[in-house]
Design an enzyme around this catalytic site. Structure first.
Site, PDB file in Angstrom:
ATOM      1  N   LEU A  72      41.943  -9.724 -54.741  1.00  0.00           N
ATOM      2  CA  LEU A  72      42.971  -9.225 -55.663  1.00  0.00           C
ATOM      3  C   LEU A  72      44.110 -10.213 -55.940  1.00  0.00           C
ATOM      4  O   LEU A  72      44.385 -10.543 -57.096  1.00  0.00           O
ATOM      5  CB  LEU A  72      43.552  -7.902 -55.135  1.00  0.00           C
ATOM      6  CG  LEU A  72      44.613  -7.306 -56.058  1.00  0.00           C
ATOM      7  CD1 LEU A  72      43.987  -6.700 -57.295  1.00  0.00           C
ATOM      8  CD2 LEU A  72      45.451  -6.263 -55.328  1.00  0.00           C
TER       9      LEU A  72
ATOM     10  N   ILE B  22      25.235 -18.426 -37.914  1.00  0.00           N
ATOM     11  CA  ILE B  22      25.309 -17.558 -36.723  1.00  0.00           C
ATOM     12  C   ILE B  22      24.158 -16.541 -36.692  1.00  0.00           C
ATOM     13  O   ILE B  22      23.903 -15.935 -35.649  1.00  0.00           O
ATOM     14  CB  ILE B  22      26.668 -16.832 -36.592  1.00  0.00           C
ATOM     15  CG1 ILE B  22      26.945 -15.931 -37.807  1.00  0.00           C
ATOM     16  CG2 ILE B  22      27.789 -17.838 -36.330  1.00  0.00           C
ATOM     17  CD1 ILE B  22      28.082 -14.934 -37.555  1.00  0.00           C
TER      18      ILE B  22
ATOM     19  N   LYS C 218      30.851  -4.305 -40.603  1.00  0.00           N
ATOM     20  CA  LYS C 218      31.912  -4.679 -39.647  1.00  0.00           C
ATOM     21  C   LYS C 218      32.021  -3.603 -38.554  1.00  0.00           C
ATOM     22  O   LYS C 218      32.235  -3.919 -37.375  1.00  0.00           O
ATOM     23  CB  LYS C 218      33.259  -4.854 -40.357  1.00  0.00           C
ATOM     24  CG  LYS C 218      33.358  -6.056 -41.272  1.00  0.00           C
ATOM     25  CD  LYS C 218      33.232  -7.404 -40.567  1.00  0.00           C
ATOM     26  CE  LYS C 218      34.416  -7.749 -39.693  1.00  0.00           C
ATOM     27  NZ  LYS C 218      34.339  -9.150 -39.189  1.00  0.00           N
TER      28      LYS C 218
ATOM     29  N   ALA D 295      33.629 -15.505 -38.536  1.00  0.00           N
ATOM     30  CA  ALA D 295      32.583 -15.665 -39.559  1.00  0.00           C
ATOM     31  C   ALA D 295      32.059 -14.319 -40.026  1.00  0.00           C
ATOM     32  O   ALA D 295      31.712 -13.458 -39.217  1.00  0.00           O
ATOM     33  CB  ALA D 295      31.434 -16.506 -39.008  1.00  0.00           C
TER      34      ALA D 295
ATOM     35  N   THR E 149      38.411  -5.527 -39.167  1.00  0.00           N
ATOM     36  CA  THR E 149      39.168  -5.053 -40.313  1.00  0.00           C
ATOM     37  C   THR E 149      39.561  -3.588 -40.167  1.00  0.00           C
ATOM     38  O   THR E 149      38.872  -2.832 -39.477  1.00  0.00           O
ATOM     39  CB  THR E 149      38.298  -5.218 -41.580  1.00  0.00           C
ATOM     40  OG1 THR E 149      38.904  -4.537 -42.668  1.00  0.00           O
ATOM     41  CG2 THR E 149      36.899  -4.636 -41.401  1.00  0.00           C
ATOM     42  N   ASP E 150      40.622  -3.211 -40.869  1.00  0.00           N
ATOM     43  CA  ASP E 150      41.000  -1.788 -40.889  1.00  0.00           C
ATOM     44  C   ASP E 150      40.038  -0.958 -41.728  1.00  0.00           C
ATOM     45  O   ASP E 150      40.066   0.279 -41.675  1.00  0.00           O
ATOM     46  CB  ASP E 150      42.438  -1.614 -41.399  1.00  0.00           C
ATOM     47  CG  ASP E 150      42.673  -2.144 -42.814  1.00  0.00           C
ATOM     48  OD1 ASP E 150      41.741  -2.689 -43.421  1.00  0.00           O
ATOM     49  OD2 ASP E 150      43.812  -1.995 -43.306  1.00  0.00           O
ATOM     50  N   GLU E 151      39.164  -1.630 -42.516  1.00  0.00           N
ATOM     51  CA  GLU E 151      38.256  -0.874 -43.396  1.00  0.00           C
ATOM     52  C   GLU E 151      37.249  -0.048 -42.606  1.00  0.00           C
ATOM     53  O   GLU E 151      36.634   0.866 -43.167  1.00  0.00           O
ATOM     54  CB  GLU E 151      37.521  -1.823 -44.350  1.00  0.00           C
ATOM     55  CG  GLU E 151      38.460  -2.553 -45.263  1.00  0.00           C
ATOM     56  CD  GLU E 151      37.851  -2.941 -46.599  1.00  0.00           C
ATOM     57  OE1 GLU E 151      36.743  -2.503 -46.922  1.00  0.00           O
ATOM     58  OE2 GLU E 151      38.515  -3.695 -47.324  1.00  0.00           O
TER      59      GLU E 151
ATOM     60  N   PHE F 216      38.896 -18.490 -45.299  1.00  0.00           N
ATOM     61  CA  PHE F 216      40.324 -18.315 -45.590  1.00  0.00           C
ATOM     62  C   PHE F 216      41.151 -18.195 -44.294  1.00  0.00           C
ATOM     63  O   PHE F 216      42.012 -19.042 -44.005  1.00  0.00           O
ATOM     64  CB  PHE F 216      40.471 -17.074 -46.481  1.00  0.00           C
ATOM     65  CG  PHE F 216      41.861 -16.567 -46.663  1.00  0.00           C
ATOM     66  CD1 PHE F 216      42.899 -17.416 -47.023  1.00  0.00           C
ATOM     67  CD2 PHE F 216      42.144 -15.210 -46.501  1.00  0.00           C
ATOM     68  CE1 PHE F 216      44.198 -16.933 -47.204  1.00  0.00           C
ATOM     69  CE2 PHE F 216      43.421 -14.717 -46.684  1.00  0.00           C
ATOM     70  CZ  PHE F 216      44.452 -15.575 -47.030  1.00  0.00           C
ATOM     71  N   ILE F 217      40.893 -17.184 -43.496  1.00  0.00           N
ATOM     72  CA  ILE F 217      41.751 -16.947 -42.320  1.00  0.00           C
ATOM     73  C   ILE F 217      41.449 -17.965 -41.222  1.00  0.00           C
ATOM     74  O   ILE F 217      42.356 -18.511 -40.583  1.00  0.00           O
ATOM     75  CB  ILE F 217      41.584 -15.507 -41.798  1.00  0.00           C
ATOM     76  CG1 ILE F 217      41.806 -14.495 -42.933  1.00  0.00           C
ATOM     77  CG2 ILE F 217      42.574 -15.238 -40.659  1.00  0.00           C
ATOM     78  CD1 ILE F 217      41.469 -13.055 -42.561  1.00  0.00           C
TER      79      ILE F 217
ATOM     80  N   TYR G  54      30.055  -3.565 -46.650  1.00  0.00           N
ATOM     81  CA  TYR G  54      30.877  -4.497 -45.866  1.00  0.00           C
ATOM     82  C   TYR G  54      31.487  -3.799 -44.655  1.00  0.00           C
ATOM     83  O   TYR G  54      31.320  -4.245 -43.513  1.00  0.00           O
ATOM     84  CB  TYR G  54      31.993  -5.094 -46.733  1.00  0.00           C
ATOM     85  CG  TYR G  54      33.101  -5.740 -45.928  1.00  0.00           C
ATOM     86  CD1 TYR G  54      32.874  -6.890 -45.188  1.00  0.00           C
ATOM     87  CD2 TYR G  54      34.378  -5.166 -45.878  1.00  0.00           C
ATOM     88  CE1 TYR G  54      33.881  -7.475 -44.427  1.00  0.00           C
ATOM     89  CE2 TYR G  54      35.397  -5.743 -45.126  1.00  0.00           C
ATOM     90  CZ  TYR G  54      35.144  -6.900 -44.397  1.00  0.00           C
ATOM     91  OH  TYR G  54      36.147  -7.463 -43.641  1.00  0.00           O
TER      92      TYR G  54
END
Ligand code: NAD
Ligand code: DAU
Length: 360
Positions: free
Chosen positions: A205, A72, A169, A94, A140-142, A23-24, A165
């Protein structure tokens, strides 16, 4: 500490973009390949369920673009690729990226997000012994876990990941930072909030809700719908990454966000309103499709980014508001039924498998 030659100014560059069919990454390539005809962009992607090479149709034939189907997590394949391409810059998108999938099957998250990042760092370190190369890690901010009702994530917020996830990360971020501190590898890290926009795989979402709303299907809201996410339009994220690559300091982390935090239920209401306007269906009928379902395990309550550092140091200003970005996104999903059918039917996967065999 090993010493590496300082980076030369942005001249002709070989840019490796991992996850460029996602996507990004695909938005990033569609923006930058035409903007910089003098740079060569090599898209390195193994093509998981989340990849879609059709999203790269605008640049597929560009002279400065090339695709390499490489996993990778395969160390030998990554080393061989880096020896062939000799990158000046690595932009690492990725990943396995969906929290719900990580709860169901975490293995692939450890393999790609941790081992894959490690392999890229090792390959970059080997290149850096011979020539200048910088590594940009997209995160990510997660990794910061959940906020209470007030406050924001800043770059120094302690890591506290909740899902397989976000834990994977977080591990990858730690590895990237460790390679800077231990080996002096020239790296930068960006931690971004939730992205949305055209061509996002329709299990997250916003695209899920747009398509379900339009098709009269249930709109499954986890828990009470009061969880808060901070939304950024995808091309604003891409421009922020490029601004950090150009102006950010080596070894630094930059949080990226658009100051657009919203409760999930408010996002779903906004989607219903936009779909109603675009289709002429009564909004009450769409709102009636909302179904509260069981909550996601370990569901972080609130994310909100303080983007002051990237604004101040890199001049980042988002172009889209949540309202303008959401409208463009709704128009994309309603206006491209063929894209939606292809992605859902797996037709694009068959096309990929016919046209792209694994190199290694
Ligand atoms: P995505 O799931 O849409 O795309 C991921 C891409 O990586 C796919 O093309 C996939 O084929 C590729 N890939 C996966 N495993 C691979 C492997 N082993 N080898 C090579 N390629 C592989 O993800 P996205 O939403 O575009 O996210 C891109 C990056 O941005 C991720 O690192 C993610 O953690 C980060 N991020 C995403 C968001 C968001 O809201 N989507 C927000 C902040 C950060
Ligand atoms: O914060 C950045 C992260 O945003 C990225 O790192 C991830 O790659 C990206 O997937 C995204 O993670 P989220 O878990 O926040 O995204 P998702 O779209 O899955 O869910 C957004 C919110 O909506 C979350 O609170 C869960 C909720 N949700 C999600 C789905 C799919 C629902 O209520 N119903 C749903 O059906």
């Amino acid at each position: 500490m090993a010493s590496f030659r300082s980076r030369r100014p942005l001249a002709i560059m070989n840019v490796v973009v991992t996850g460029g069919a996602g996507f990004i990454g695909s938005h990033f390539l569609n923006l930058l390949v035409p903007r910089y005809p003098e740079h060569r962009f090599v898209n390195v992607d193994v093509l998981t369920y989340a990849a879609n090479l059709m999203n790269l149709a605008p640049i597929a034939e560009a002279a400065n673009y090339q695709f390499e189907r490489v996993d990778i997590a395969d160390r030998d394949a990554v080393d061989a690729l880096f020896d062939r391409v000799q990158p000046d810059l690595v932009v690492h998108f990725a990943a396995e990226s969906h929290v719900d999938r990580s709860i169901h099957s975490p293995d692939a998250f450890v393999r790609t997000n941790i081992t894959g990042t490690f392999n890229l760092l090792e390959a970059t370190r080997a290149q850096a012994q011979r020539r200048p190369v910088t590594f940009h890690h997209v995160s990510t901010d997660e990794v910061f876990g959940s906020l209470g009702p007030t406050g924001f994530f800043v770059e120094t917020t302690p890591y506290d990941p909740s899902s397989p996830y976000s834990a994977s990360k977080a591990a990858s971020d730690h590895l990237v930072r460790a390679y800077h501190r231990t080996y002096g590898l020239p790296v930068r890290i960006t931690n971004c909030s939730n992205n949305y926009g055209p061509c996002q795989f329709p299990e997250k979402l916003i695209p899920l809700m747009i398509l379900n709303a339009a098709e009269g299907k249930p709109l499954p809201v986890y828990g009470e719908g009061t969880n808060v996410r901070d939304w950024l339009y995808v091309t604003d994220h891409c421009e922020a990454i490029w601004a950090v690559i150009q102006k950010g300091r080596l070894g630094e982390t930059y949080n990226i966000g658009g100051r657009a935090e919203k409760k999930n239920i408010d996002v779903v209401h906004a989607i219903c309103a936009a779909v109603a306007e675009e289709t002429g269906r009564p909004v009450d009928a769409l709102l009636g499709q909302i179904k509260y379902v069981e909550d996601r395990p370990g569901h972080d309550h609130r994310y909100a980014i303080d983007p002051a550092k990237v604004e101040r140091e890199c001049g980042f200003v988002p172009s889209e508001t949540f309202e303008s970005g959401l409208r463009k996104t709704v128009q994309f999903y309603l206006g491209n039924p063929d894209w939606v059918t292809q992605v859902r039917s797996g037709e694009y996967r068959a096309w990929i498998d016919r046209n792209y065999t694994r190199r290694s």
